[in-house]
Motif scaffolding. Structure first.
Motif, short mmCIF file in Angstrom:
data_model
loop_
_atom_site.label_atom_id
_atom_site.label_comp_id
_atom_site.label_asym_id
_atom_site.label_seq_id
_atom_site.Cartn_x
_atom_site.Cartn_y
_atom_site.Cartn_z
N LEU A 11 0.84 -1.33 -0.01
CA LEU A 11 0.05 -0.03 0.01
C LEU A 11 0.84 1.37 -0.02
CD1 LEU A 11 -2.96 1.02 0.46
CD2 LEU A 11 -2.54 0.72 2.85
N THR A 308 -7.26 0.97 3.63
CA THR A 308 -6.88 1.65 2.62
C THR A 308 -7.19 3.02 3.18
OG1 THR A 308 -7.30 -0.19 1.12
CG2 THR A 308 -7.42 2.07 0.33
N ILE A 332 -3.19 5.22 -4.37
CA ILE A 332 -3.73 4.33 -3.25
C ILE A 332 -5.08 3.94 -3.93
CG2 ILE A 332 -5.08 4.19 -1.10
CD1 ILE A 332 -2.99 6.62 -0.02
N ARG A 336 -5.60 -0.10 -4.54
CA ARG A 336 -6.73 -1.01 -3.76
C ARG A 336 -7.77 -1.65 -4.88
NH1 ARG A 336 -9.61 -4.08 -3.00
NH2 ARG A 336 -11.26 -4.35 -1.52
#
Ligand code: NOS
Length: 340
Positions: A11, A308, A332, A336
């Motif tokens: 992430l 997230t 990000i 995801r």
């Protein structure tokens, strides 16, 4: 859990509360200790550092922290330390970090303010170029050194004004170091365009956080976990959307909380207080930002989407440029989406 662990590792992240010297890797600390063997209590053997970094209480932690600060003797040490922090952050897919730097401690130990600032700026450029991580500085007053250190930190911030400097902070002990006395220095730093990010409510109660808000104009609070003891304060932080920079393992290791299961992060989130999750002094506390995300996921019962959101919140609470924030949020979201 392994899935969540690898999701967290990949992430793209922002780190908002991490200290400069407190991020020195065991290898660097041991190398510096070997150079100064005989004149330093810090072990020169990386394997013995874990024991050395076992803290009886917060005051002991600060004592140990300053013994590591003592190892940094010249601007080359500062350059190497800072560049290596960039490498480690990038390894964890941190794209943007606000690093709390204490110029006063180094200047007092004989490094000229100009050379110190040049060293961190060189490292900032190198870290951006070589690792793709953007570093920014929060210059903090070491509270235990009192008003002379506030004066000097402000002077360095305003006279040197390194490009990466964005905020002004206050660290060290809270007990015996009331926040209001630092008001004139925060007023001047804020007037010069620096953001206000003092530590408060890490080792003392909610009143310290109120003081940081009222007297120091805090826009975010370092730690701030004592807010959970005051419903009115939590409502105020939620209403004004003033974020806390929460560092769970740090609180355990300095014994600010007795047990992670007693950590107030879930109570704060339930009250609507904005939080980000951060690592503070990762090698000293035997943690990483990735591990802090995993711990927060456990305490807040988060799945991949929850984690997230945590990463997004850190970006939103940051002082990055609007374009920088938009780009990182998009990265990000893309990550995801690619995970299915
Ligand atoms: O968790 C923390 N709370 C407060 N100060 C800290 C923490 N970690 C590192 N420092 C650092 O301790 C030094 C002495 O004041 C400062 O350099 C501060 O940045």
């Amino acid at each position: 859990m392994t899935d969540l662990t690898s999701f967290i590792a990949g992430l793209p992240k922002a780190e908002l509360h991490v200290h400069h010297v407190g991020s020195a890797s065991p290898r660097i600390v041991a190398e510096l200790a070997a150079r100064h063997e005989g004149s330093s209590p810090v072990p020169a053997d990386p394997a013995r550092l874990a024991d050395y970094f076992e803290f009886r209480d917060f005051a002991h932690f600060i004592e140990v922290y300053l013994s590591v600060v003592d190892l940094i003797r010249d601007d080359e040490d500062v350059r190497l330390l800072t560049y290596e922090i960039g490498r480690e952050l990038a390894r964890q897919n941190v794209r943007y970090a606000e690093l709390t730097v204490t110029p006063y401690s180094s200047v007092k130990r004989g490094i000229a303010a100009k050379a110190f600032c040049e060293a961190i700026e060189d490292a900032r450029a190198g870290a951006a170029r070589d690792f793709g991580v953007e570093l920014r500085w929060c210059f903090d007053i070491p509270g235990e050194a009192g008003l002379p250190s506030a004066e000097e930190t402000l002077r360095i911030a305003l006279d040197e004004r390194p490009d990466g400097l964005i905020s002004f902070g206050l660290g060290g002990p809270e007990i015996g170091v009331p926040r209001p006395q630092f008001k004139p220095y925060f007023d001047k730093a804020r007037a010069a365009g620096l953001h206000s990010v003092p530590h408060a409510g890490e080792t003392t109660g909610p009143q310290t956080i109120w003081d940081a808000l009222t007297d120091l104009g805090a826009e975010r609070i370092g730690h701030g976990i004592a807010a959970a003891q005051d419903e009115r304060l939590m409502a105020h932080l939620a209403e004004r959307q003033i974020p806390l920079e929460v560092c769970p393992t740090s609180n355990l290791r300095t014994r600010a909380v007795a047990d992670l299961d007693e950590h107030p992060i879930a109570r704060l989130v339930a009250a609507g207080v904005p939080v980000s999750v951060n690592s503070d002094d990762p090698p000293m506390f035997g943690t990483t930002l990735e591990q802090e995300y995993a711990t927060a996921a456990r305490l807040l019962k988060l799945d991949v989407d929850g984690v997230t959101d945590l990463a997004r919140d850190a970006v939103r609470h940051s002082f990055r440029s609007p374009e920088g924030k938009t780009a990182l949020l998009a990265e990000i979201d893309a990550y995801r989406a690619a995970q299915g």
